[in-house]
Scaffold this active site. Structure first.
Site, mmCIF file in Angstrom:
data_model
loop_
_atom_site.group_PDB
_atom_site.id
_atom_site.type_symbol
_atom_site.label_atom_id
_atom_site.label_comp_id
_atom_site.label_asym_id
_atom_site.label_seq_id
_atom_site.Cartn_x
_atom_site.Cartn_y
_atom_site.Cartn_z
ATOM 1 N N ASP A 266 0.847 -1.166 -0.063
ATOM 2 C CA ASP A 266 0.025 -0.018 0.086
ATOM 3 C C ASP A 266 0.861 1.119 -0.071
ATOM 4 O OD1 ASP A 266 -2.015 1.584 -0.088
ATOM 5 O OD2 ASP A 266 -3.268 0.454 1.501
HETATM 6 C C1 NOJ Z 1 -4.027 3.777 -0.076
HETATM 7 C C2 NOJ Z 1 -5.053 3.234 0.218
HETATM 8 O O1 NOJ Z 1 -5.274 2.257 1.297
HETATM 9 C C3 NOJ Z 1 -5.360 1.979 -0.921
HETATM 10 O O2 NOJ Z 1 -6.838 1.116 -0.720
HETATM 11 C C4 NOJ Z 1 -5.142 2.931 -2.302
HETATM 12 O O3 NOJ Z 1 -5.425 1.884 -3.463
HETATM 13 C C5 NOJ Z 1 -3.702 3.423 -2.497
HETATM 14 N N1 NOJ Z 1 -3.730 4.336 -1.229
HETATM 15 C C6 NOJ Z 1 -3.734 4.006 -3.824
HETATM 16 O O4 NOJ Z 1 -4.374 5.187 -3.729
#
Ligand code: NOJ
Length: 743
Positions: A266
């Site tokens: 993430d």
């Molecule tokens: C953080 C989020 O937890 C995730 O779900 C998302 O896809 C990413 N950022 C990218 O924006």
């Protein structure tokens, strides 16, 4: 469960893929390999040089088609090996056309609706050059305080698996290489929804048995259905942050499940291993993430900076690195990017075309859940009312009705409730509008006199309240889940006028409604319904459509009941109406030692306000004649459970018929009910239909004390009904096969 694999490559294609990928790998420098493992945010200017040098595998958040084409051209024509880019974007519930938030889509209980929404989102996103979305989010969500419940498919592993697979099928299409398909991502592996107290990113402590029986099944289902990628959760699972958790990412995902797709971290979650207190510096964070099995790093450069020395010092095995790069290249091959990575500028798709808008309206229509309809106030009739007061900060706000995670939509393309109602009733009904409150959070009651005056002079007041989009989603958690600001006071004030109230709620989570429920005559829960929310709600309010949505998550009476979910364990002292003691019934200073002595609170009833699976219709469905084809079945056999559903009301309508089971005695205690099947059926008024569910004994398996997935022999209950509180029950027994008896 309707799971369909993404079309596998035939063996010739597979061979081409293996050849191409291994030949590329053999030519790659260490820097180029690590480049493939790195995804960066959209600074096109800075990225151009890095891409040319082979230092970028993927770009996130670039959505300008010409810029994407330019970056792809640099990657494929100016970099040494010509490897195209993955272009990632959070396409969560639509791209330009916005569908209901995922929790709303889940309320449709329709794999067809969910798949269609994802198909259209993929068409629009792919037409813009995006080839990878970070969806579906299949975190089991039992805490409505958590803002990301909006992005989830609810509290139940079975529903979440079925709808998650449908979403993957929609995004990935028949073939990933089609120019209308994009790669999907099962996120956030795993347990993220159990963040303590619903505070985003927080600690999760989940015993392995619960993890395997509740949180992991949707991920396993999506892995089996061919989801292209997984995303590791931000959260700390039982003391080991997932980004560095090799038990989860390698032992379970790779070895046990044999998943061969790619895993992405993430956002900056690799350097966050330091913040977690798990790693001392960025080098050790890169080491732990790589060892655990993160193939690609999102947004930060921990891999880019530290993997070279980790390889040189032989801390990271070069073969492991090659395997990770192979998975990334495989995905690029599957997406057809080596053949074409450009989005034709001539292929201009008319976004928000009538087909897409109709699908958005249909999805919103099937997602709305009718929670109350006193004296059948709904549907409204434009011939029987002459004036309508439309009140509320969300009645005419094209932005707020879209909900969380909408980057690429234009709010002015939304059709609001106010506009749709006016359009529908034309001149036959006078529609007056007052916001009442400037925002859903507002505590300023200056608008109340105007709102109540309008209500007083109208036949019906339609209140459109709830939560603004910003109050749910990532890091947008709440410690209270009531209607924010002074919306409850607004309801009370309108109630004082005596005009009947129809309450429409747009929100990103369940809302505690107990206090205001008696003040309103009807409640239609619309979630954040998306671009076509206005027309969908209007057609439901006026009976052009019959409500058919069902809750994908339990609605508690009070905040203190959380977590409250239908598939709970029975406990040794389950509450019942016979033993329940309400706080107001406790005698003053009596030496009262027994207050029921069951697992409940004194100051609220133990039941939810609305159970999982609940949703009313304008018609009435009667369930009867539950029947099972065999009382005793042998392990390995199938069982047929049927019931008759009669539409005894006056509206042709759809109903979501639900099958629940209970395994009465287990080596590990089993939930009081578990969803095992559902069907959305259409029954014209006055007609009946038999619904048939078939179940194989394997579908009743659970992880036992040895963490083995096994069906245990013994007695089971089965229910067929319209929600998880159904009483129409039968029972059966599973016995071991002869050969099993002997061993
Ligand atoms: C953080 C989020 O937890 C995730 O779900 C998302 O896809 C990413 N950022 C990218 O924006």
């Amino acid at each position: 469960m309707p799971v369909k694999n993404v079309q596998p490559l035939n063996s010739a294609q597979n061979c081409d893929k293996a050849l191409l990928v291994s030949s590329l790998l053999s030519k790659m420098t260490l820097q180029e390999k690590i480049g493939q493992m790195s995804q960066f945010n959209n600074d096109a200017i800075k990225l151009a040089t890095s891409i040319k040098n082979g230092c970028v595998g993927s770009v996130i958040n670039e959505v300008d088609r010409d810029t994407i084409n330019k970056l792809q051209r640099i990657a494929t024509q100016e970099s040494r090996l010509g490897i195209p880019l993955l272009i990632g974007r959070d396409v969560i519930h639509g791209f330009n056309t916005i569908f209901p938030i995922p929790l709303g889509q889940a309320a449709s209980w329709s794999t067809e609706v969910v798949e269609t929404c994802a198909t259209i989102a993929a068409i629009e996103a792919a037409n813009n050059g995006v080839n990878w979305t970070f969806a579906p989010m299949i975190d089991i969500s039992r805490d409505p305080r958590w803002g990301r419940i909006a992005e989830s498919l609810g509290e139940d592993p079975y529903l979440c698996s079925a709808l998650g697979c449908a979403m993957v099928k929609g995004f990935q299409g028949e073939k990933l290489s089609d120019n209308t398909s994009i790669a999907a991502c099962a996120k956030h592996f795993a347990g993220y929804g159990a963040s303590e107290s619903g505070r985003d990113y927080n600690t999760t402590n989940i015993p392995e048995n619960e993890l395997r029986n509740v949180y992991l099944p949707p991920f396993k289902a999506l892995a089996d259905a061919g989801v292209s990628t997984f995303m590791a959760s931000f959260s700390d699972l039982n003391g080991v942050p997932v980004t560095g958790n090799s038990w989860l990412l390698s032992d379970i995902l790779r070895e046990e499940w044999q998943y061969t797709g790619m895993v992405v971290s993430d956002w900056e979650s690799i350097p966050q291993l330091i913040t977690h207190g798990f790693c001392i510096d960025r080098e050790s964070a890169a080491f732990e993430a790589c060892r655990a099995g993160i193939d690609m790093e999102m947004a930060s450069n921990t891999y880019a900076v530290n993997l070279p020395s980790l390889i040189k010092n032989e801390q990271v095995n070069p073969d492991q690195l090659d395997m990770m790069v192979t998975r990334i290249l495989n995905l690029k091959f599957d997406l057809g990017l080596f053949e074409t990575s450009y989005t034709e500028s001539t292929s201009t798709l008319e976004r928000l075309n009538s087909f897409h808008l109709d699908a958005a309206k249909k999805a919103a229509t099937k997602s709305c859940v009718l929670l109350k309809n006193n004296k059948k106030i709904l549907p409204l009739s434009k011939t029987q009312i002459t004036s309508l007061a439309v009140i509320g900060p969300l009645a005419d706000d094209g932005y707020e009705q879209l909900g969380t995670w909408v980057f690429d939509a234009k709010p002015n393309q939304s059709i609001t409730c106010l506009n749709a109602i006016k359009d529908y009733v034309g001149d036959s009904v006078e529609v007056k509008f007052s916001k009442g409150l400037t925002t859903s959070r507002s505590n300023n009651q200056a608008g109340f006199p105007e709102a109540t005056q309008l209500a007083a002079s109208a036949d019906i007041a339609v209140l459109i309240l709830g939560e603004e989009a910003i109050l749910s989603g990532e890091a947008h958690c709440r410690s209270n889940i009531n209607l924010p600001g002074c919306q409850e006071q607004l309801i009370n004030a309108v109630h004082q006028t005596g005009t009947p109230i129809v309450l429409v709620i747009m929100a990103g989570r369940p809302i505690t409604l107990e206090k205001i429920l008696s003040k309103v005559d009807a409640v239609l829960f619309a979630w954040h319904p998306g671009t076509m929310g206005g027309p969908a709600i209007t057609e439901l309010l006026f009976g052009e459509e019959c409500p058919s949505g069902k809750l994908p998550v339990t609605f508690p009476r009070t905040l203190g009941q959380i977590p409250l979910y239908y598939n709970q364990k029975n406990t040794g002292r389950p509450p019942s109406d016979a033993t329940f003691v309400d706080i107001s019934d406790i005698k003053v200073r009596a030496a009262q030692t027994s207050l029921g002595m069951t697992s409940t609170h004194l100051d609220t009833h133990f039941s939810p306000l609305f159970p999982f699976g609940f949703g009313l219709s304008y018609t009435k469905f009667e369930y009867k004649d539950i029947h099972i084809n065999r009382r005793v079945i042998t392990m390995g056999d199938r069982l047929k459970i049927t019931a008759i559903i009669c539409n005894i009301g006056h509206y042709d309508a759809e109903e979501v018929v639900q099958l629940y089971i209970r395994d009465l005695i287990g080596s590990v205690t089993r939930p009081v009910k578990e969803l095992k099947g559902f069907q959305r059926i259409y029954i014209p008024a006055g007609q009946s239909q038999q619904v048939v569910f078939e179940i194989h004994t394997d579908e009743l398996a659970f992880y036992n004390r040895q963490m083995k997935l096994k069906t245990e022999p013994g007695l089971f209950n089965a229910w067929i009904g319209s929600n998880s509180n159904t009483k129409l029950k039968t029972e059966f027994e599973i016995v071991l096969r002869q050969d099993e008896l002997l061993t």
